[in-house]
Design an enzyme around this catalytic site. Structure first.
Site, PDB file in Angstrom:
ATOM      1  N   SER A  58      30.592  39.913  60.905  1.00  0.00           N
ATOM      2  CA  SER A  58      31.510  39.672  59.824  1.00  0.00           C
ATOM      3  C   SER A  58      31.912  40.889  58.866  1.00  0.00           C
ATOM      4  CB  SER A  58      31.117  38.450  59.060  1.00  0.00           C
ATOM      5  OG  SER A  58      32.185  38.218  58.114  1.00  0.00           O
ATOM      6  N   HIS A  72      39.722  41.005  57.676  1.00  0.00           N
ATOM      7  CA  HIS A  72      38.728  40.192  57.639  1.00  0.00           C
ATOM      8  C   HIS A  72      38.473  40.040  58.962  1.00  0.00           C
ATOM      9  CE1 HIS A  72      36.867  36.122  57.211  1.00  0.00           C
ATOM     10  NE2 HIS A  72      35.891  36.879  56.886  1.00  0.00           N
ATOM     11  N   ASN A  74      35.518  38.115  61.903  1.00  0.00           N
ATOM     12  CA  ASN A  74      34.208  37.407  62.487  1.00  0.00           C
ATOM     13  C   ASN A  74      34.078  37.575  64.170  1.00  0.00           C
ATOM     14  OD1 ASN A  74      33.061  36.406  59.971  1.00  0.00           O
ATOM     15  ND2 ASN A  74      34.915  35.114  59.917  1.00  0.00           N
ATOM     16  N   TYR A  75      33.229  38.110  64.696  1.00  0.00           N
ATOM     17  CA  TYR A  75      32.745  37.797  66.029  1.00  0.00           C
ATOM     18  C   TYR A  75      31.481  37.313  66.096  1.00  0.00           C
ATOM     19  CZ  TYR A  75      36.543  41.422  66.719  1.00  0.00           C
ATOM     20  OH  TYR A  75      37.803  41.985  66.490  1.00  0.00           O
TER      21      TYR A  75
END
Length: 89
Positions: A58, A72, A74-75
Site C-alpha cells: 500500500s 494512492h 493497494n495491491y
C-alpha cells in the site's frame, strides 16, 4: 502462522511533501476444503492443510506541486502451494 511488515515514510522532500509505503507478508496453512472452493488443489488431499503466503503493498504519495495529483494504491496477492491464488487491488 505468522508474518510481519515494514513501513517507510518520506516527509518534506524536494519532490514529495509526504509519501508512505507499507508492505505486509503473512504465512500459514488453510484447510483443503476451504482452498479447494477457489479452484483445483493439486498435490493435496481432503483433510490436509495447504500452506499459503499472503502479501499486501500500500502506498500514498502527496507531491509538492499543487497541480500534480495525489496517488494512492493497494495491491494484494494470496497464493497457496497447491496452485490456487488470487489477486486484488
Amino acid at each position: 502462522t505468522g508474518g510481519g511488515g515494514r513501513s517507510r515514510v518520506l516527509m518534506e522532500g524536494n519532490v514529495f511533501e509526504k509519501a508512505g509505503i507499507n508492505l505486509s507478508v503473512l504465512k500459514g496453512a488453510l484447510p483443503y476444503e476451504f482452498v479447494s472452493k477457489r479452484g483445483e488443489c493439486k498435490g493435496f488431499e481432503p483433510g490436509e492443510k495447504i500452506p499459503y503466503i499472503g502479501m499486501g503493498l500500500s502506498s500514498v504519495i502527496h507531491p509538492r506541486n499543487p497541480f500534480a495529483p495525489t496517488m494512492h494504491f493497494n495491491y494484494r496477492l494470496f497464493q497457496t502451494e497447491c496452485g490456487v491464488w488470487w489477486f486484488g487491488g
